[in-house]
Design a protein around this motif. Structure first.
Motif, short mmCIF file in Angstrom:
data_model
loop_
_atom_site.label_atom_id
_atom_site.label_comp_id
_atom_site.label_asym_id
_atom_site.label_seq_id
_atom_site.Cartn_x
_atom_site.Cartn_y
_atom_site.Cartn_z
N GLN A 167 17.18 -24.35 69.15
CA GLN A 167 16.94 -23.85 67.80
C GLN A 167 17.85 -22.68 67.46
N ALA A 168 18.07 -21.79 68.41
CA ALA A 168 18.89 -20.62 68.14
C ALA A 168 20.35 -21.00 67.88
N LEU A 169 20.82 -22.07 68.48
CA LEU A 169 22.22 -22.47 68.34
C LEU A 169 22.41 -23.51 67.24
N ASP A 170 21.35 -23.82 66.51
CA ASP A 170 21.47 -24.74 65.37
C ASP A 170 21.87 -23.91 64.15
N PHE A 171 23.19 -23.70 64.00
CA PHE A 171 23.68 -22.81 62.96
C PHE A 171 23.45 -23.36 61.55
N SER A 172 23.16 -24.65 61.43
CA SER A 172 22.91 -25.21 60.10
C SER A 172 21.63 -24.66 59.48
N GLN A 173 20.73 -24.11 60.29
CA GLN A 173 19.48 -23.57 59.78
C GLN A 173 19.58 -22.11 59.37
N LEU A 174 20.70 -21.47 59.68
CA LEU A 174 20.84 -20.06 59.37
C LEU A 174 20.95 -19.78 57.87
N LYS A 175 21.23 -20.82 57.09
CA LYS A 175 21.37 -20.62 55.65
C LYS A 175 20.02 -20.55 54.94
N PHE A 176 18.93 -20.92 55.64
CA PHE A 176 17.61 -20.92 55.03
C PHE A 176 16.88 -19.61 55.33
N ARG A 177 16.16 -19.13 54.33
CA ARG A 177 15.40 -17.88 54.51
C ARG A 177 14.29 -18.10 55.52
N ASP A 178 14.20 -17.21 56.51
CA ASP A 178 13.23 -17.34 57.60
C ASP A 178 12.14 -16.27 57.53
N PHE A 179 11.94 -15.71 56.36
CA PHE A 179 10.88 -14.71 56.18
C PHE A 179 10.30 -14.86 54.78
N THR A 180 9.07 -14.38 54.64
CA THR A 180 8.38 -14.47 53.35
C THR A 180 8.69 -13.23 52.51
N ILE A 181 8.94 -13.46 51.23
CA ILE A 181 9.23 -12.34 50.32
C ILE A 181 7.90 -11.78 49.80
N PRO A 182 7.61 -10.52 50.09
CA PRO A 182 6.35 -9.93 49.61
C PRO A 182 6.40 -9.66 48.11
N HIS A 183 5.24 -9.63 47.49
CA HIS A 183 5.16 -9.39 46.05
C HIS A 183 5.20 -7.88 45.76
N GLY A 184 5.63 -7.57 44.55
CA GLY A 184 5.54 -6.20 44.08
C GLY A 184 6.84 -5.42 44.07
N PHE A 185 7.92 -5.98 44.66
CA PHE A 185 9.18 -5.24 44.72
C PHE A 185 10.26 -5.82 43.81
N ASN A 186 10.11 -7.05 43.41
CA ASN A 186 11.12 -7.72 42.58
C ASN A 186 10.78 -7.51 41.11
N THR A 187 11.65 -6.81 40.40
CA THR A 187 11.43 -6.53 38.97
C THR A 187 12.53 -7.12 38.11
N THR A 188 13.17 -8.16 38.60
CA THR A 188 14.30 -8.75 37.87
C THR A 188 13.85 -9.58 36.68
N GLY A 189 12.59 -10.05 36.67
CA GLY A 189 12.11 -10.88 35.56
C GLY A 189 12.64 -12.29 35.60
N GLU A 190 13.10 -12.75 36.75
CA GLU A 190 13.63 -14.10 36.85
C GLU A 190 12.51 -15.13 36.91
N MET A 191 12.86 -16.35 36.51
CA MET A 191 11.94 -17.48 36.57
C MET A 191 12.64 -18.62 37.29
N SER A 192 11.87 -19.64 37.64
CA SER A 192 12.44 -20.81 38.30
C SER A 192 11.94 -22.08 37.63
N GLU A 193 12.74 -23.12 37.71
CA GLU A 193 12.36 -24.42 37.16
C GLU A 193 12.98 -25.53 38.01
N LYS A 194 12.20 -26.57 38.23
CA LYS A 194 12.67 -27.71 39.01
C LYS A 194 13.11 -28.83 38.07
#
Length: 454
Positions: free
Chosen positions: A235-262
């Motif tokens: 797993q550590a040497l599978d460099f293809s997975q390094l591009k994915f975020r491996d931690f959860t973003i906590p709420h309350g610090f992001n004030t950019t006002g961005e939205m998402s749509e699929k």
């Protein structure tokens, strides 16, 4: 904020001891590592460290000093102390290499990559932003450099990468070259000098939450480091997975006002939206300002940005998908097609009974009226109308078609005629007009007086 860095090469034990002593006076230092296939199975060649109160970037020559750097030189003690914070950009590969190659357990790590994502990334975005993009955003936001200085930084980075990035014609083995090429020294110093300023800009401007944000980033950084170091080699040497975020973003610090749509993107349309080497996706991002990501495991594109940016990007993606579906209609038969030969004005051949072809899997679409006065259209061997025998030339033809107008070329192929585009290019069609009605009509000049008005 940003300072001009001065690179000092540390390639003896005495110089190493002196540099470590200076760095122990700092409350926080920025650290970066260069090497060959950097990781637990790679090789560390250079460690760059700079303090907050000095313009000097110490370049510890690990390729020359090896274990002496960490033992006699005292660098291990600096990296493992809790008294001095160590700023990395992505703690995983660097700290994994230090742990497994030299037995160094980094403490008090502060991941600037984590800080940026906690402050500015939308929780739905699963991809990590690399140092180059984050540093560009920092320079644009902080305006600590003039445009001329920014261009100089870019040229330094480009020159350095051309020496060691294989895709650019370089080799990582260049980090073993002694003496150091000047381009690599400048690159190494520039790569680490802004980490301290990034933390100062993005952590301290959040005045009310500065302390809580600082503690949150340190906690995530420590957990990220320890979990990655403990991973099995596979797993550590599978460099293809390094591009994915491996931690959860906590709420309350992001004030950019961005939205998402699929946006739904069928698997066979992903290439059209992504483009060659990501060119189409990059064009959409450049024009709209939104971020677009396509995950191989999903059937949609994720668009993130300000509301107006997202709307524009979604419109462009849907236009690409819909346009490709329209073009595909020229290559497939319609759901229900009725073909009636009304009159053939050549050699006395009379009308024939309707012939139907069905394809239930494809939904029907609105129809249009096509008026075409055809003169001397060549007749090819028909496949679906065997009663029309091969004739060298027809003087004219009248027919009715009920089908989507985008499928008219297919209907003419069914009748054994060349497609409309071919007829037009050879000047075979005298008149070609469209009108939203329910049927297609093709008439000859001899029957032009009976054509419906347009």
């Amino acid at each position: 904020m940003a300072r001009q860095a001065t690179a000092h090469v540390v390639d003896t034990v005495q110089l190493c001891q002196a540099a470590v002593a200076e760095l122990f006076r700092e409350k926080e230092v920025a650290v970066d590592i260069e090497g060959v296939e950097l990781g637990r199975r790679g090789e560390i060649c250079l460690i760059q460290i700079t303090g907050a109160s000095s313009d000097i970037v110490y370049l510890f020559d690990i390729f020359v000093l090896r274990d002496k750097t960490f033992g006699e030189g005292g660098l291990k003690k600096l990296l493992e102390t809790e008294e001095v914070a160590k700023l990395f950009f992505d703690v995983r590969a660097d700290c994994d290499a230090l742990h497994h190659i030299f037995g160094v357990n980094v403490c008090a790590a502060y991941d600037v990559q984590v800080l940026w994502h906690v402050r500015f990334q939308h929780p739905d975005d699963v991809y990590l932003q690399g140092l180059k993009k984050v540093q560009t955003k920092f320079l644009e936001q902080s305006k600590v450099l003039t445009p001329r200085s920014m261009r100089k930084i870019d040229s330094i980075k480009d020159a350095g990468q051309k020496m060691f990035v294989p895709e650019l014609g370089g080799s990582y083995e260049v980090w073993k070259q002694r003496p150091f090429p000047p381009e690599l020294l400048e690159y190494a110093a520039a790569d680490v000098k802004f980490l301290l300023d990034m933390r100062s800009l993005w952590a301290d401007d959040c005045v009310d939450e500065s302390s809580r944000l600082d503690s949150t980033v340190k906690e995530i950084s420590a957990k990220r480091l320890s979990e990655f170091v403990a991973l099995p080699d596979g797993q550590a040497l599978d460099f293809s997975q390094l591009k994915f975020r491996d931690f959860t973003i906590p709420h309350g610090f992001n004030t950019t006002g961005e939205m998402s749509e699929k946006v739904s993107v069928p698997p066979d349309k992903r290439g059209l939206v992504f483009g060659k080497r990501g060119a189409t996706r990059q064009e959409i991002e450049a024009i709209t300002g939104a971020r677009v990501s396509l995950n191989d495991a999903t059937s949609y594109a994720l668009v993130i940005g300000q509301p107006e940016q997202v709307r524009k990007a979604v419109d462009r993606i849907e236009a690409i998908v819909n346009r490709s579906q329209l073009r595909r209609g020229y290559r497939r038969k319609p759901a229900a097609t009725t073909v009636r030969v009304s009159r053939i004005l050549s050699q006395g051949i009379g009308p024939h009974a309707p012939i139907r072809t069905r394809n239930e899997a494809r939904p029907s679409k609105p129809t249009f009226s096509i008026l075409a006065a055809c003169s001397m259209l060549p007749l090819r061997q028909p496949r679906r109308l065997p009663m029309l025998r091969r004739k060298p030339m027809l003087s004219g033809l009248s027919l009715e078609l009920q089908a989507p107008c985008s499928l008219l070329p297919i209907q003419l192929e069914i009748l054994g005629l060349q497609t409309v585009s071919s007829c037009l290019s050879k000047g075979r069609t005298a008149l070609f007009m469209t009108r939203p009605l329910q049927t297609f009509r093709s008439c000859t000049r001899r029957s032009a007086t009976s054509m419906p008005s347009c």
